[in-house]
Design a protein around this motif. Structure first.
Motif, PDB file in Angstrom:
ATOM      1  N   ALA A  43       0.855  -1.196   0.000  1.00 29.09           N
ATOM      2  CA  ALA A  43       0.000   0.000   0.000  1.00 29.09           C
ATOM      3  C   ALA A  43       0.882   1.235   0.000  1.00 29.09           C
ATOM      4  N   TYR A  61      -1.712 -10.388   8.935  1.00 30.75           N
ATOM      5  CA  TYR A  61      -1.297 -10.483   7.543  1.00 30.75           C
ATOM      6  C   TYR A  61      -1.184 -11.958   7.202  1.00 30.75           C
ATOM      7  N   GLN A  70      -5.766 -11.707   4.614  1.00 37.70           N
ATOM      8  CA  GLN A  70      -5.911 -10.597   5.543  1.00 37.70           C
ATOM      9  C   GLN A  70      -4.727  -9.650   5.416  1.00 37.70           C
ATOM     10  N   CYS A  71      -5.004  -8.371   5.584  1.00 38.61           N
ATOM     11  CA  CYS A  71      -3.950  -7.363   5.650  1.00 38.61           C
ATOM     12  C   CYS A  71      -4.528  -6.184   6.428  1.00 38.61           C
ATOM     13  N   SER A  72      -4.232  -6.122   7.711  1.00 39.89           N
ATOM     14  CA  SER A  72      -4.835  -5.098   8.564  1.00 39.89           C
ATOM     15  C   SER A  72      -3.791  -4.536   9.512  1.00 39.89           C
ATOM     16  N   ILE A  90      -5.197   0.193   8.241  1.00 37.22           N
ATOM     17  CA  ILE A  90      -4.835  -0.601   7.066  1.00 37.22           C
ATOM     18  C   ILE A  90      -5.893  -1.689   6.910  1.00 37.22           C
ATOM     19  N   THR A  91      -6.549  -1.737   5.765  1.00 39.31           N
ATOM     20  CA  THR A  91      -7.612  -2.724   5.551  1.00 39.31           C
ATOM     21  C   THR A  91      -7.570  -3.237   4.115  1.00 39.31           C
ATOM     22  N   LYS A  92      -8.040  -4.471   3.935  1.00 42.58           N
ATOM     23  CA  LYS A  92      -8.210  -5.015   2.597  1.00 42.58           C
ATOM     24  C   LYS A  92      -9.085  -6.252   2.656  1.00 42.58           C
ATOM     25  N   ALA A 107      -3.526  -3.207  -0.257  1.00 44.69           N
ATOM     26  CA  ALA A 107      -4.275  -2.729   0.896  1.00 44.69           C
ATOM     27  C   ALA A 107      -4.587  -1.237   0.768  1.00 44.69           C
ATOM     28  N   ASP A 108      -5.550  -0.803   1.575  1.00 46.31           N
ATOM     29  CA  ASP A 108      -5.910   0.611   1.662  1.00 46.31           C
ATOM     30  C   ASP A 108      -5.463   1.167   3.013  1.00 46.31           C
TER      31      ASP A 108
END
Length: 369
Positions: A43, A61, A70-72, A90-92, A107-108
Protein backbone atom coordinates in the motif's frame (compact mmCIF):
# COMPACT_ATOMS: atom_id res chain seq x y z
CA UNK A 1 4.81 -10.71 10.15
CA UNK A 2 7.09 -9.58 7.33
CA UNK A 3 5.59 -6.11 6.89
CA UNK A 4 7.13 -2.74 7.65
CA UNK A 5 6.31 0.94 7.10
CA UNK A 6 8.47 3.68 5.63
CA UNK A 7 7.82 7.41 5.36
CA UNK A 8 9.75 10.28 3.82
CA UNK A 9 9.90 14.05 3.65
CA UNK A 10 8.06 13.90 0.33
CA UNK A 11 4.97 12.66 2.15
CA UNK A 12 4.90 9.08 0.84
CA UNK A 13 3.93 6.44 3.39
CA UNK A 14 4.56 2.91 2.07
CA UNK A 15 3.59 -0.49 3.49
CA UNK A 16 6.09 -3.13 2.37
CA UNK A 17 6.18 -6.92 2.31
CA UNK A 18 9.77 -7.96 3.05
CA UNK A 19 9.28 -11.67 2.42
CA UNK A 20 7.68 -12.42 -0.91
CA UNK A 21 6.05 -11.37 -4.16
CA UNK A 22 2.34 -10.53 -4.02
CA UNK A 23 1.99 -11.57 -7.69
CA UNK A 24 3.47 -15.01 -7.07
CA UNK A 25 7.09 -16.07 -6.80
CA UNK A 26 6.90 -18.43 -9.80
CA UNK A 27 5.05 -16.09 -12.14
CA UNK A 28 6.64 -15.56 -15.58
CA UNK A 29 5.92 -13.00 -18.26
CA UNK A 30 3.79 -14.75 -20.92
CA UNK A 31 5.58 -13.02 -23.81
CA UNK A 32 9.22 -13.19 -22.73
CA UNK A 33 9.12 -16.13 -20.32
CA UNK A 34 11.20 -14.08 -17.89
CA UNK A 35 10.27 -13.88 -14.19
CA UNK A 36 8.08 -10.90 -13.39
CA UNK A 37 9.55 -8.13 -11.30
CA UNK A 38 8.95 -8.72 -7.62
CA UNK A 39 6.31 -6.43 -6.14
CA UNK A 40 6.85 -5.75 -2.46
CA UNK A 41 4.64 -2.67 -2.03
CA UNK A 42 1.34 -3.55 -0.38
CA UNK A 43 0.00 0.00 0.00
CA UNK A 44 1.08 3.57 -0.62
CA UNK A 45 -0.37 7.02 -0.13
CA UNK A 46 0.88 10.57 -0.10
CA UNK A 47 0.15 12.88 2.81
CA UNK A 48 1.95 16.05 3.88
CA UNK A 49 5.63 15.93 4.73
CA UNK A 50 6.08 13.12 7.26
CA UNK A 51 8.22 13.66 10.34
CA UNK A 52 7.67 10.36 12.17
CA UNK A 53 5.62 7.19 11.78
CA UNK A 54 4.83 4.70 14.58
CA UNK A 55 3.03 1.35 14.51
CA UNK A 56 -0.04 1.30 16.75
CA UNK A 57 -1.46 -2.17 16.07
CA UNK A 58 0.40 -4.79 14.03
CA UNK A 59 -2.93 -6.28 12.94
CA UNK A 60 -2.82 -9.44 10.84
CA UNK A 61 -1.30 -10.48 7.54
CA UNK A 62 -2.17 -13.88 6.07
CA UNK A 63 -0.88 -15.17 2.70
CA UNK A 64 -1.62 -18.51 1.15
CA UNK A 65 -1.14 -20.16 -2.25
CA UNK A 66 -4.07 -18.35 -3.86
CA UNK A 67 -3.93 -14.86 -2.44
CA UNK A 68 -3.82 -12.64 0.61
CA UNK A 69 -6.60 -13.40 3.07
CA UNK A 70 -5.91 -10.60 5.54
CA UNK A 71 -3.95 -7.36 5.65
CA UNK A 72 -4.84 -5.10 8.56
CA UNK A 73 -3.29 -2.87 11.22
CA UNK A 74 -3.01 0.76 12.27
CA UNK A 75 -0.31 3.42 12.68
CA UNK A 76 0.12 7.12 13.38
CA UNK A 77 2.04 9.92 11.71
CA UNK A 78 3.27 13.37 12.64
CA UNK A 79 4.34 16.21 10.34
CA UNK A 80 6.80 19.08 10.89
CA UNK A 81 5.32 22.16 12.61
CA UNK A 82 1.89 20.49 12.83
CA UNK A 83 -0.12 20.27 16.05
CA UNK A 84 -2.20 17.27 14.97
CA UNK A 85 -1.24 13.60 14.91
CA UNK A 86 -3.08 11.38 12.42
CA UNK A 87 -4.12 7.78 13.12
CA UNK A 88 -4.51 5.51 10.07
CA UNK A 89 -6.02 2.08 9.50
CA UNK A 90 -4.84 -0.60 7.07
CA UNK A 91 -7.61 -2.72 5.55
CA UNK A 92 -8.21 -5.01 2.60
CA UNK A 93 -10.83 -7.56 1.58
CA UNK A 94 -9.88 -11.08 0.50
CA UNK A 95 -8.78 -11.24 -3.16
CA UNK A 96 -6.79 -13.58 -5.40
CA UNK A 97 -3.42 -12.85 -7.00
CA UNK A 98 -5.12 -12.39 -10.38
CA UNK A 99 -7.31 -9.66 -8.89
CA UNK A 100 -4.28 -8.00 -7.26
CA UNK A 101 -2.43 -8.02 -10.59
CA UNK A 102 -5.08 -5.66 -11.98
CA UNK A 103 -4.76 -3.19 -9.08
CA UNK A 104 -1.99 -0.86 -8.02
CA UNK A 105 -1.82 -1.99 -4.38
CA UNK A 106 -3.05 -4.74 -2.10
CA UNK A 107 -4.28 -2.73 0.90
CA UNK A 108 -5.91 0.61 1.66
CA UNK A 109 -4.72 3.13 4.28
CA UNK A 110 -7.31 5.59 5.57
CA UNK A 111 -7.40 8.20 8.36
CA UNK A 112 -9.60 7.21 11.31
CA UNK A 113 -8.75 9.70 14.06
CA UNK A 114 -6.87 12.92 14.79
CA UNK A 115 -5.14 13.85 18.06
CA UNK A 116 -5.19 17.62 18.58
CA UNK A 117 -2.56 19.54 20.54
CA UNK A 118 -1.84 23.17 21.40
CA UNK A 119 1.81 23.06 20.27
CA UNK A 120 3.59 21.42 17.31
CA UNK A 121 4.49 17.76 17.85
CA UNK A 122 8.12 16.66 17.58
CA UNK A 123 7.94 12.97 18.50
CA UNK A 124 5.49 10.06 18.80
CA UNK A 125 5.42 6.52 20.19
CA UNK A 126 2.64 3.95 20.40
CA UNK A 127 1.43 0.73 21.94
CA UNK A 128 -1.85 -0.99 21.16
CA UNK A 129 -3.94 1.08 23.58
CA UNK A 130 -1.60 3.98 24.41
CA UNK A 131 0.00 6.78 22.47
CA UNK A 132 2.73 9.22 23.50
CA UNK A 133 3.19 12.60 21.82
CA UNK A 134 5.98 15.04 22.63
CA UNK A 135 5.74 18.73 21.74
CA UNK A 136 8.13 21.61 21.11
CA UNK A 137 7.66 23.15 24.58
CA UNK A 138 8.73 19.98 26.41
CA UNK A 139 5.40 18.41 27.37
CA UNK A 140 4.65 14.71 26.85
CA UNK A 141 0.98 13.82 26.35
CA UNK A 142 -0.36 10.36 27.23
CA UNK A 143 -3.38 9.23 25.20
CA UNK A 144 -5.47 6.12 25.92
CA UNK A 145 -7.93 4.34 23.69
CA UNK A 146 -11.52 4.90 24.81
CA UNK A 147 -13.56 1.94 25.94
CA UNK A 148 -16.42 0.86 23.75
CA UNK A 149 -19.54 2.54 25.08
CA UNK A 150 -22.79 0.62 25.22
CA UNK A 151 -25.95 2.33 24.07
CA UNK A 152 -29.29 1.49 22.54
CA UNK A 153 -27.94 1.96 19.04
CA UNK A 154 -24.33 1.00 19.72
CA UNK A 155 -21.22 2.87 18.63
CA UNK A 156 -19.07 1.23 15.97
CA UNK A 157 -16.34 3.86 16.24
CA UNK A 158 -16.06 3.95 20.03
CA UNK A 159 -12.91 1.82 19.98
CA UNK A 160 -11.22 4.45 17.77
CA UNK A 161 -11.84 7.25 20.27
CA UNK A 162 -8.78 8.50 22.13
CA UNK A 163 -8.65 10.49 25.38
CA UNK A 164 -5.75 12.54 26.71
CA UNK A 165 -5.06 10.95 30.09
CA UNK A 166 -2.15 13.00 31.34
CA UNK A 167 0.39 15.71 30.56
CA UNK A 168 3.94 15.20 31.82
CA UNK A 169 5.93 18.42 31.96
CA UNK A 170 9.51 19.50 32.70
CA UNK A 171 8.28 22.81 34.10
CA UNK A 172 7.77 23.37 37.82
CA UNK A 173 5.25 26.18 37.39
CA UNK A 174 3.25 28.12 34.82
CA UNK A 175 5.56 31.14 34.79
CA UNK A 176 6.33 32.76 31.45
CA UNK A 177 9.34 31.24 29.69
CA UNK A 178 11.38 32.48 26.76
CA UNK A 179 11.18 30.70 23.38
CA UNK A 180 14.80 29.65 23.84
CA UNK A 181 14.04 27.99 27.19
CA UNK A 182 11.09 26.11 25.75
CA UNK A 183 13.05 25.01 22.68
CA UNK A 184 15.72 23.42 24.88
CA UNK A 185 13.06 21.15 26.40
CA UNK A 186 11.56 20.15 23.05
CA UNK A 187 10.85 16.38 23.11
CA UNK A 188 12.86 14.84 20.27
CA UNK A 189 12.29 11.12 20.97
CA UNK A 190 9.96 8.81 22.92
CA UNK A 191 10.02 5.08 23.65
CA UNK A 192 7.82 2.71 25.66
CA UNK A 193 9.65 0.27 27.95
CA UNK A 194 6.39 -1.32 29.07
CA UNK A 195 2.77 -0.26 29.48
CA UNK A 196 3.55 1.93 32.50
CA UNK A 197 7.10 3.07 31.79
CA UNK A 198 8.53 5.16 28.97
CA UNK A 199 11.56 7.28 28.12
CA UNK A 200 11.71 10.80 26.67
CA UNK A 201 14.70 12.67 25.26
CA UNK A 202 15.06 16.42 24.76
CA UNK A 203 16.83 18.84 22.47
CA UNK A 204 19.17 19.75 25.35
CA UNK A 205 20.36 16.14 25.75
CA UNK A 206 18.32 15.25 28.84
CA UNK A 207 16.89 11.73 29.15
CA UNK A 208 13.91 11.17 31.46
CA UNK A 209 12.33 7.88 32.51
CA UNK A 210 8.69 8.18 33.59
CA UNK A 211 7.87 5.08 35.60
CA UNK A 212 4.59 3.82 37.12
CA UNK A 213 2.71 7.11 37.27
CA UNK A 214 -0.16 6.75 39.76
CA UNK A 215 -3.45 6.35 37.83
CA UNK A 216 -5.06 8.68 40.39
CA UNK A 217 -2.39 11.36 39.96
CA UNK A 218 -3.27 14.86 38.76
CA UNK A 219 -3.68 15.51 35.06
CA UNK A 220 -0.37 17.43 35.05
CA UNK A 221 2.65 15.49 36.35
CA UNK A 222 5.94 17.32 36.93
CA UNK A 223 9.48 16.13 36.24
CA UNK A 224 10.13 15.40 39.93
CA UNK A 225 8.33 12.10 39.27
CA UNK A 226 10.90 11.10 36.64
CA UNK A 227 14.42 9.68 36.81
CA UNK A 228 16.60 12.02 34.74
CA UNK A 229 20.13 12.25 33.38
CA UNK A 230 21.77 14.86 31.14
CA UNK A 231 24.25 12.98 28.96
CA UNK A 232 25.35 15.81 26.66
CA UNK A 233 24.24 19.27 25.55
CA UNK A 234 23.38 18.03 22.06
CA UNK A 235 19.89 16.80 21.07
CA UNK A 236 18.64 13.27 21.57
CA UNK A 237 18.02 11.71 18.14
CA UNK A 238 16.53 8.28 18.93
CA UNK A 239 15.63 5.90 21.78
CA UNK A 240 15.21 2.13 21.50
CA UNK A 241 14.13 -0.47 24.03
CA UNK A 242 16.58 -3.29 24.79
CA UNK A 243 15.86 -6.70 26.32
CA UNK A 244 15.91 -7.00 30.11
CA UNK A 245 19.48 -7.03 31.43
CA UNK A 246 20.91 -8.47 34.64
CA UNK A 247 23.39 -6.53 36.78
CA UNK A 248 26.39 -8.92 37.00
CA UNK A 249 27.19 -7.66 40.52
CA UNK A 250 23.76 -7.78 42.17
CA UNK A 251 21.87 -10.13 39.80
CA UNK A 252 19.02 -7.60 39.70
CA UNK A 253 17.00 -7.64 36.49
CA UNK A 254 16.56 -4.21 34.93
CA UNK A 255 14.70 -2.75 32.00
CA UNK A 256 17.19 -1.37 29.49
CA UNK A 257 17.32 1.03 26.55
CA UNK A 258 19.76 2.81 24.24
CA UNK A 259 19.80 6.53 23.40
CA UNK A 260 21.61 8.25 20.52
CA UNK A 261 22.66 11.91 20.29
CA UNK A 262 23.52 14.50 17.67
CA UNK A 263 27.18 14.56 18.78
CA UNK A 264 27.72 10.90 17.87
CA UNK A 265 27.28 9.43 21.32
CA UNK A 266 25.11 6.42 22.03
CA UNK A 267 24.60 5.23 25.58
CA UNK A 268 22.81 2.20 27.01
CA UNK A 269 21.11 2.54 30.38
CA UNK A 270 19.52 0.17 32.89
CA UNK A 271 16.55 1.08 35.06
CA UNK A 272 16.57 -0.66 38.43
CA UNK A 273 13.31 -1.97 39.92
CA UNK A 274 11.33 0.00 42.50
CA UNK A 275 12.61 0.02 46.06
CA UNK A 276 9.55 -1.02 48.12
CA UNK A 277 10.87 0.98 51.09
CA UNK A 278 10.82 4.29 49.19
CA UNK A 279 7.60 6.27 49.21
CA UNK A 280 8.57 8.32 46.14
CA UNK A 281 9.47 6.10 43.19
CA UNK A 282 12.53 7.52 41.46
CA UNK A 283 14.26 4.48 40.03
CA UNK A 284 18.03 4.41 39.81
CA UNK A 285 19.52 4.72 36.33
CA UNK A 286 22.87 3.12 35.50
CA UNK A 287 24.81 3.79 32.30
CA UNK A 288 26.33 0.40 31.44
CA UNK A 289 27.64 0.99 27.91
CA UNK A 290 28.91 4.01 25.95
CA UNK A 291 29.67 4.21 22.23
CA UNK A 292 31.06 7.16 20.29
CA UNK A 293 30.74 7.35 16.51
CA UNK A 294 34.33 7.56 15.27
CA UNK A 295 33.72 8.44 11.60
CA UNK A 296 35.94 11.32 10.52
CA UNK A 297 34.96 14.64 9.01
CA UNK A 298 34.83 14.83 5.21
CA UNK A 299 37.18 17.85 5.10
CA UNK A 300 40.33 18.43 7.06
CA UNK A 301 39.48 22.10 7.43
CA UNK A 302 36.13 21.45 9.07
CA UNK A 303 35.59 23.10 12.41
CA UNK A 304 35.15 20.98 15.54
CA UNK A 305 31.47 21.88 15.64
CA UNK A 306 30.97 20.86 12.02
CA UNK A 307 32.86 17.61 12.55
CA UNK A 308 30.60 16.76 15.49
CA UNK A 309 27.46 17.33 13.47
CA UNK A 310 28.77 15.05 10.70
CA UNK A 311 29.29 12.30 13.26
CA UNK A 312 25.74 12.60 14.57
CA UNK A 313 23.84 9.33 14.93
CA UNK A 314 20.46 9.95 13.34
CA UNK A 315 18.71 6.67 14.06
CA UNK A 316 19.21 3.37 15.85
CA UNK A 317 17.46 0.01 15.70
CA UNK A 318 17.60 -3.27 17.59
CA UNK A 319 18.53 -5.97 15.10
CA UNK A 320 18.27 -8.95 17.41
CA UNK A 321 16.35 -9.27 20.69
CA UNK A 322 17.93 -11.18 23.52
CA UNK A 323 16.17 -12.21 26.69
CA UNK A 324 17.02 -12.90 30.28
CA UNK A 325 15.81 -16.45 29.77
CA UNK A 326 12.94 -18.81 30.30
CA UNK A 327 10.80 -18.39 33.41
CA UNK A 328 8.88 -21.66 33.09
CA UNK A 329 10.76 -23.36 35.92
CA UNK A 330 10.71 -22.16 39.52
CA UNK A 331 13.49 -22.52 42.05
CA UNK A 332 13.13 -23.56 45.67
CA UNK A 333 12.01 -20.19 46.96
CA UNK A 334 9.22 -19.92 44.40
CA UNK A 335 10.78 -17.22 42.23
CA UNK A 336 11.47 -17.68 38.54
CA UNK A 337 14.76 -19.28 37.60
CA UNK A 338 16.26 -17.52 34.60
CA UNK A 339 19.50 -17.91 32.71
CA UNK A 340 21.36 -14.79 31.69
CA UNK A 341 21.19 -14.11 27.94
CA UNK A 342 21.52 -10.46 26.94
CA UNK A 343 22.56 -10.36 23.29
CA UNK A 344 20.90 -7.59 21.27
CA UNK A 345 22.63 -6.12 18.24
CA UNK A 346 22.30 -2.38 17.71
CA UNK A 347 22.37 -0.69 14.30
CA UNK A 348 23.43 2.96 14.27
CA UNK A 349 23.06 5.12 11.17
CA UNK A 350 24.68 8.56 10.89
CA UNK A 351 24.30 11.63 8.69
CA UNK A 352 27.07 10.48 6.35
CA UNK A 353 25.18 7.31 5.46
CA UNK A 354 27.50 5.09 7.49
CA UNK A 355 25.98 2.19 9.43
CA UNK A 356 27.65 0.65 12.48
CA UNK A 357 26.62 -2.51 14.33
CA UNK A 358 27.58 -3.25 17.93
CA UNK A 359 26.60 -5.30 20.94
CA UNK A 360 26.09 -3.33 24.16
CA UNK A 361 27.73 -5.21 27.02
CA UNK A 362 27.70 -4.41 30.73
CA UNK A 363 30.93 -2.48 31.28
CA UNK A 364 32.82 -2.95 34.54
CA UNK A 365 33.03 0.83 34.79
CA UNK A 366 29.24 1.24 34.80
CA UNK A 367 28.12 4.05 37.08
CA UNK A 368 24.91 5.49 38.47
CA UNK A 369 23.72 8.66 36.75
Amino acid sequence: KGRFLSAGVGGDVILWDSRCDVIGEDSDDEETGMPLERVHVLAKFNYFEIQQVAVLDEGSYVRNTYGIDQCSGSFLTSSPNETDVQIWSITKEKKTYDEYANEAYVADMNPIHELEHDAPIESIAAMKNRILTGDVVGDVHVWVRGRRRSSLFGNKNANNNWTKLRKLTPWKSDIVRTPEEMAEQSVKALCFLDGDTFVSGTKSGTVRVWNHIDPDADFVVHKSRASSVKVTSRPVTDIRKLPVIRDPSTAEECMAFSVSFADGRMVSLALYPDDPMEEVKNNELVMFHVYRNSSSSSTAAATAEHAESENAINAIAVLEDGSVGSSNNNNNNGSSSRSSSFNPVLIAGDENGSIQTLKPKWNSLSASV
